[in-house]
Design an enzyme around this catalytic site. Structure first.
Site, PDB file in Angstrom:
ATOM      1  N   HIS A 173      34.559  28.644  44.966  1.00  0.00           N
ATOM      2  CA  HIS A 173      35.367  29.843  45.164  1.00  0.00           C
ATOM      3  C   HIS A 173      35.442  30.197  46.639  1.00  0.00           C
ATOM      4  CE1 HIS A 173      37.528  33.330  43.858  1.00  0.00           C
ATOM      5  NE2 HIS A 173      36.646  34.191  44.344  1.00  0.00           N
TER       6      HIS A 173
ATOM      7  N   LYS B  59      39.801  37.448  32.912  1.00  0.00           N
ATOM      8  CA  LYS B  59      38.518  38.155  32.842  1.00  0.00           C
ATOM      9  C   LYS B  59      38.741  39.660  32.950  1.00  0.00           C
ATOM     10  CE  LYS B  59      37.715  37.923  37.839  1.00  0.00           C
ATOM     11  NZ  LYS B  59      36.771  37.580  38.915  1.00  0.00           N
TER      12      LYS B  59
ATOM     13  N   MET C  23      37.686  64.676  35.898  1.00  0.00           N
ATOM     14  CA  MET C  23      37.343  63.612  34.950  1.00  0.00           C
ATOM     15  C   MET C  23      38.524  63.212  34.075  1.00  0.00           C
ATOM     16  SD  MET C  23      34.285  63.419  32.114  1.00  0.00           S
ATOM     17  CE  MET C  23      32.988  63.306  33.344  1.00  0.00           C
TER      18      MET C  23
ATOM     19  N   ARG D  15      27.340  33.296  46.837  1.00  0.00           N
ATOM     20  CA  ARG D  15      27.294  34.173  45.671  1.00  0.00           C
ATOM     21  C   ARG D  15      26.709  33.402  44.497  1.00  0.00           C
ATOM     22  NH1 ARG D  15      32.796  37.056  43.602  1.00  0.00           N
ATOM     23  NH2 ARG D  15      33.191  34.953  42.799  1.00  0.00           N
TER      24      ARG D  15
END
Length: 378
Positions: free
Chosen positions: A167, A37, A317, A135
């Protein structure tokens, strides 16, 4: 996109293979579900999925259906589990492509059922229990209802319940009592699902930390996440398990500028760092837009040549400054390793300095940083 000569994240596919193989041997006979993921935790999902399959991982884990479809478009044909679905999610593309979707509620199960009818294919569904993470997944009080609804759907032929999973919240803390409570709740839920009549192909609970430190929780498979990428999921988890992990990402850049500053000169925004003596600064062309945490300002070191030197002044940045020292031999174009070299610094060192976790350090590296594959087989 940054020119790869200027800065890049080198992805060591041999290290990925090593980590997968080492943990696969550690957890055998349990299978490995390689979690790719978030673009493979910043390493590149398609590359990591390919390497995981080559290393023998029978399953891939992914958060969203969209991420799973990218893997299918890249040619992956094996089992993939996706688990994060919004309330208006269209499950039809996943069902059509044989991707397992997760149901933690009857509404999600109904969405899979409707998708199966729309594309005239059997939906592959895994049931998720909230065993204590609070969750996602089914509340234990709703588990019986979800299991019975799943059995009814399965009896129509429109749905196949391929798995049951949950999980863990505290597996990276070896003695935390919540892990055993979750393990017990999960075992009870699996037993109940089977008593109702469900026969899942795969049952899985363990994440990377539990794969390394809780062999009693391996079940049919472990979900191999951050450890696949060579980062310890907790303080010493891999060492206690006797498993060597190799970092799969090396973030490097060239010095874009080298300049002398005098004692008392202020550096970067706000002049938060004042040179305590005459010294030489190097400019590294990566910044917080590339995932370099601003919190690293003044708290993290990088490697230049055979020494480590500190970040000074505020991370900007697109760039940050490092103190090379008064008599620095360094020149524009010299290599800087932010993390991932064998001799350090490590992503874990950055995490410690920034008061976060290694997961965040690697997964935040932005899309304009090119990924360069280092593959011993190519």
């Amino acid at each position: 996109m940054i020119d790869p000569r200027t800065a890049s994240a080198t992805i060591d596919t041999d290290a990925l293979r090593h980590n997968i193989d080492a943990i696969a041997h550690h957890v055998a006979p349990a299978q490995v579900m390689a979690v790719v993921k978030a673009d493979g935790y910043g390493h590149g999902a398609v590359t990591c999925a390919r390497v995981a399959r080559e290393a023998g991982a029978p399953w891939l884990g992914i958060a969203t259906i969209g991420e799973a479809l990218v893997l299918r478009e890249a040619g992956d044909t094996g089992p993939i589990l996706s688990w994060l679905h919004g309330p208006e999610e269209d499950y039809e593309p996943a069902v059509a492509d044989g991707i397992d979707v997760t149901a933690g509620t009857v509404d999600q199960l109904s969405s899979a059922l409707m998708a199966a009818a729309a594309c005239e294919k059997t939906a592959r569904v895994q049931l998720e229990l909230d065993s204590g993470m609070r969750r996602a997944g089914s509340d234990p009080a709703e588990w019986d209802h979800l299991c019975r609804a799943a059995l009814e759907c399965e009896q129509t032929g429109a749905v196949k319940i391929t798995g049951i999973w949950s999980h863990l919240a505290t597996a990276d803390e070896p003695d935390h009592p919540a892990t055993q409570k979750q393990a017990d709740a999960f075992a009870d839920a699996v037993a109940h699902a089977r008593s109702v009549g469900l026969e899942p192909e795969i049952v899985h609970l363990a994440n990377s930390a539990a794969a390394l430190g809780h062999p009693e929780l391996h079940h049919d498979a472990v979900r191999l996440g951050i450890a696949m990428y060579g980062i310890d999921p907790g303080d010493g988890c891999a060492t206690r398990a006797g498993v060597e992990l190799l970092p799969a990402m090396r973030l490097r850049a060239q010095l874009a500028a080298v300049r002398h500053v005098n004692e008392g000169d202020g550096v970067s925004y706000g002049h938060s760092w004042i040179a305590p003596h005459d010294t030489t600064l190097g400019l590294v062309p990566l910044g917080y837009a590339d995932g370099i945490l601003r919190a690293a300002s003044g708290r993290v070191k990088v490697r230049v040549g055979n020494r480590t030197v500190p970040i000074v002044g505020r991370v900007c940045m697109d760039q940050f400054m490092i103190d090379l020292g008064p008599d620095a031999p360094d020149a524009v174009g010299d290599e800087v390793t932010l993390f991932g070299a064998v001799d350090g610094p490590r992503a874990e060192d950055w995490a410690e300095g920034c008061d976060t976790i290694g997961y965040e350090i690697v997964s935040r590296i932005g899309g304009r940083v090119p990924r360069v594959l280092e593959d011993g087989d190519e």
